[in-house]
Design an enzyme around this catalytic site. Structure first.
Site, short mmCIF file in Angstrom:
data_model
loop_
_atom_site.label_atom_id
_atom_site.label_comp_id
_atom_site.label_asym_id
_atom_site.label_seq_id
_atom_site.Cartn_x
_atom_site.Cartn_y
_atom_site.Cartn_z
CG PHE A 132 46.96 -0.11 -8.90
CD1 PHE A 132 48.00 -0.55 -9.86
CD2 PHE A 132 45.47 -0.06 -8.98
CE1 PHE A 132 47.37 -1.06 -11.16
CE2 PHE A 132 45.13 -0.67 -10.15
CZ PHE A 132 45.93 -1.06 -11.14
CG ASP A 204 46.80 -2.57 -2.51
OD1 ASP A 204 47.00 -3.80 -2.30
OD2 ASP A 204 46.48 -1.91 -3.32
CE1 TYR A 229 43.82 -8.63 -9.97
CE2 TYR A 229 41.85 -8.93 -9.03
CZ TYR A 229 42.89 -8.19 -9.40
OH TYR A 229 42.85 -6.77 -9.36
CE LYS A 230 47.53 -7.61 -8.63
NZ LYS A 230 47.53 -7.27 -10.00
NE ARG A 378 53.75 -5.18 -13.93
CZ ARG A 378 52.68 -5.03 -13.32
NH1 ARG A 378 52.85 -4.50 -12.10
NH2 ARG A 378 51.43 -5.74 -13.53
#
Length: 419
Positions: A132, A204, A229-230, A378
């Site tokens: 990312f 990560d 938060y995912k 996605r």
């Protein structure tokens, strides 16, 4: 078979799978707007239905009546460690190795500098080239700050790069799941390869925590970070987590030394003395409202294991591919996520020209997926909330939009935050 018959058959199959899904009841714990198929939990998980009431109680029953005393009376002070231990159970980590607080970016910076200091004398940081962007930016910043050399390589070449540069590598910094393609890395394999050459590994886990079955202690992982938060459903901007193995805590020298990480924080010592264990990785005053909303959201993991969640995610992925083969085989669309269950994470990525337009057209039809410019759609397969009927609907609408060129309508042409 006529296309409408194919769609009807897929919808029937989806309803049958939903009726037999033993995790279906868990979806009712979350708030999803009526008429929406939500396939973007890999970016932002939905709120628990009871989160609003929990936050109201926190304000009205703790903060308002107790004021400053709430830190002790309601044990706010220990929340970073307490919530960290709860996340640790999801990560396969024993107590005392995970702390929660700050943003993911801050935790990455602290973890990477810590790893480099632990491996003093080595000059290379091996970095996942497909990280990312924040991970790439921070790895460049850290290596520049410490006078080290970053070496970016694709994940598939990581073991080979270790064979070539292993004696120089301080830290291998990788993502567990490729945020674009959804490819799952070989976490234990890469970790073992790094250790053979004397390097440490920082993972990560942002796109893995709360979904992929993880065994950080068993795999001898050194350091790990991740957002909450995912798939952990902590809410927008929820605090991140940091894992530091017991093996390294006593010798770790974190670069960000806030007063919450001091061994006697209320002693107001002008000289920093690190706390014992994982507490030395606390930095500043935690975001209590977000922290306790996250703690509330984690309760669902007391009822279901990531092993079972991962099984359903795989079933959803297989069904997505089945629907895609039936409806999209002759279109300008291609799945880029690996088909091998051992190599795929929690989302399916479809290569699609004019992806931003198709993404907006899907949203107009009630299918909320995700976009990665310039040409990737996605579809997150969070098993807590995604139904087989959501998958069938998403693929059906994508096929219809693409076949009719509905996405080329002018109303899908504008620019927004993502495209």
């Amino acid at each position: 078979m006529d296309r409408s018959d194919v769609v009807a058959e897929l919808e029937k199959l989806a309803r049958d799978r939903d009726s037999r899904d033993e995790l279906a009841e868990l979806r009712n714990r979350f708030t999803i707007p009526d008429g929406v198929s939500y396939l973007d939990g890999n970016s932002l998980g939905p709120p628990c239905r009871t989160t609003s009431a929990a936050l109201t109680e926190l304000v009205d029953r703790q903060w308002a009546p107790a004021l400053i005393e709430a830190w002790e009376r309601h044990d706010w002070w220990s929340a970073p460690r307490r919530v960290g231990d709860r996340i640790g159970r999801v990560l396969g980590a024993a107590e005392g190795q995970v702390v929660v607080g700050e943003s993911t970016s801050v935790q990455i910076f602290n973890a990477l500098t810590t790893g480099c200091r632990l491996a003093a004398g080595r000059e290379v940081v091996l970095v996942d080239a497909d990280h990312f962007p924040t991970d790439l930016y921070l790895s460049r910043s850290v290596t520049r700050l410490l006078g080290l050399r970053p070496l970016r390589v694709p994940m598939g070449d990581a073991v080979g790069a270790l064979d070539e540069h292993g004696d120089e590598v301080a830290v291998v910094f990788c993502s567990a799941v490729d945020f674009r393609t959804g490819e799952l890395a070989d976490i234990p394999g890469v970790t073992e390869a790094a250790h053979r050459r004397g390097a440490l590994v920082l993972w990560d886990l942002s796109h893995a925590a709360g979904l992929v079955p993880l065994e950080l202690d068993t795999w001898q992982v050194d350091l790990a970070v991740g957002c909450t938060y995912k798939f952990l459903n902590g809410g927008p901007g929820a605090p991140a987590f940091l894992y530091v193995s017991h093996r390294h805590q006593d010798s770790a020298d974190p670069v960000l030394t806030g007063w919450h990480g001091h061994r006697a924080p209320f002693g107001m010592d002008p000289e920093y003395q690190p706390a014992e264990g994982i507490d030395r990785f606390r930095i500043g005053t935690p975001q209590v409202l977000s922290m306790l909303a996250l703690e509330h959201a984690l309760a669902v993991f007391d009822e279901v294991t990531t092993v079972r969640l991962w099984e359903k995610c795989g079933e959803l992925a297989d069904f997505f591919r089945h629907c895609f083969a039936q409806l999209c085989g002759d279109l300008d669309l291609t799945i880029v996520t690996p088909a091998d269950p051992a190599r795929r994470g929690g989302h399916i990525t479809v290569h699609a020209p004019e992806a931003a337009r198709r993404w907006k057209a899907l949203a107009e039809r009630g299918v909320l997926g995700d976009l990665r410019n310039p040409d990737m759609l996605r579809f997150g397969l969070s098993p807590l909330v995604v139904r087989f009927s959501d998958v069938a609907r998403a693929v059906t609408e994508l096929a219809d939009i693409s076949r009719t060129d509905a996405h080329l309508d002018d109303r899908f042409a504008g620019t927004g935050l993502m495209g």
